[in-house]
Scaffold this active site. Sequence first.
Site, mmCIF file in Angstrom:
data_model
loop_
_atom_site.group_PDB
_atom_site.id
_atom_site.type_symbol
_atom_site.label_atom_id
_atom_site.label_comp_id
_atom_site.label_asym_id
_atom_site.label_seq_id
_atom_site.Cartn_x
_atom_site.Cartn_y
_atom_site.Cartn_z
ATOM 1 N N CYS A 113 0.798 -1.226 0.000
ATOM 2 C CA CYS A 113 0.000 0.000 0.000
ATOM 3 C C CYS A 113 0.833 1.280 0.000
ATOM 4 O O CYS A 113 0.312 2.359 -0.289
ATOM 5 C CB CYS A 113 -0.938 0.006 1.206
ATOM 6 S SG CYS A 113 -2.048 -1.416 1.267
ATOM 7 N N HIS A 255 -3.401 7.030 3.344
ATOM 8 C CA HIS A 255 -3.795 5.799 2.673
ATOM 9 C C HIS A 255 -5.219 5.462 3.076
ATOM 10 O O HIS A 255 -5.569 5.487 4.256
ATOM 11 C CB HIS A 255 -2.839 4.674 3.072
ATOM 12 C CG HIS A 255 -3.299 3.310 2.676
ATOM 13 N ND1 HIS A 255 -3.790 3.026 1.423
ATOM 14 C CD2 HIS A 255 -3.359 2.145 3.381
ATOM 15 C CE1 HIS A 255 -4.110 1.751 1.359
ATOM 16 N NE2 HIS A 255 -3.866 1.199 2.542
ATOM 17 N N ASN A 285 -10.117 -0.147 0.027
ATOM 18 C CA ASN A 285 -8.656 -0.117 0.081
ATOM 19 C C ASN A 285 -8.106 -0.609 -1.256
ATOM 20 O O ASN A 285 -8.167 -1.799 -1.562
ATOM 21 C CB ASN A 285 -8.183 -1.002 1.230
ATOM 22 C CG ASN A 285 -6.667 -0.996 1.391
ATOM 23 O OD1 ASN A 285 -5.925 -0.528 0.537
ATOM 24 N ND2 ASN A 285 -6.199 -1.537 2.505
#
Length: 328
Positions: A113, A255, A285
């Site tokens: 990520c 994020h 996500n």
Amino acid sequence: MTQQAYIRGFGFNVPDNIVTNADLEKIVDTSDEWITTRTGINQRHISQGEVTSDLGTKAAQQALTDAGMSADEVTHIICATCSPDSYCPNTATQIQHKLGISGCMAFDLNAACSGFIYSLQVARSFVNTDPSAVVLIVASEVLSPRTNWEDRTTCVLFGDGSGAAVVTADKGENGVEIQGALMESDGQYGELLTILGGGSEHPYKLGDTIDEAFFIQMNGREVYKVAVRSMTSACKRLIEQSELTVDDIDVLIPHQANLRIIEAVGKKLGIPEERVFTNVQKYGNTSAASVGIALAEGRAMGVLEPGTRALLTTFGAGFTWGALILQF
């Protein structure tokens, strides 16, 4: 003397197919209320046949158009992904091919990520080495094939998508300055978030059946703790190193893992909710693509106007994490 680097263009792409929380209620033991209260996610975009390089190419084309540049001007392509088209060839070369170009350096970067901001830091290095470099960053993920749709703790979280940026030494008319960055990692936490199956540590042979190791596995509670602690610490130290204060930050772009993490980081930094950008409710996500999508969408929405100073922060499997400051 260090050469300054600027982001000249942004782009993002997500699949057309939307899977809502109501859709997930039909295939796994969960509910819209359960998902929303724990993650803030209402829906996610899921690929129906598009691979990582397909989504990445579309985002790359947007970013190049936004930068007023053509694909044949690109000297480097970095594809940030943990869900490549294949082990080899790498996904960056496939994006290169789909853009109709050849010859430039093209490679994948896996920081999960954290891939987008890790790639920005690498791009700064390329520009510093060669001020004529035109670095195309493509953070793209198709994690849905690596999602266990019978595991309600993980299948509700992830979506597919891509974000892209063009980095050069030339500011152009509206270049966004990369003012500072801090990147870190710690492998001791690696077992908390994994896709192990098929790697050299967990090999398979012809005829073997796949098991849970081939899909995303996560200890959510422990990941939450380390994510909040690491992102908060990185942001505080970067702000201090940059001789700034929290009041100098106009918008925090974290994020987009889940809303609880986002809110916790904002609270610990002392940044009011209205100055924290979120779109996790729409996309879930999207791993490496998350921050790239947020930047492109935030700019298109007018949230990131000229004069805005944005603090980016991210956290991913590995564990990897970091923070980066942009001046619009």
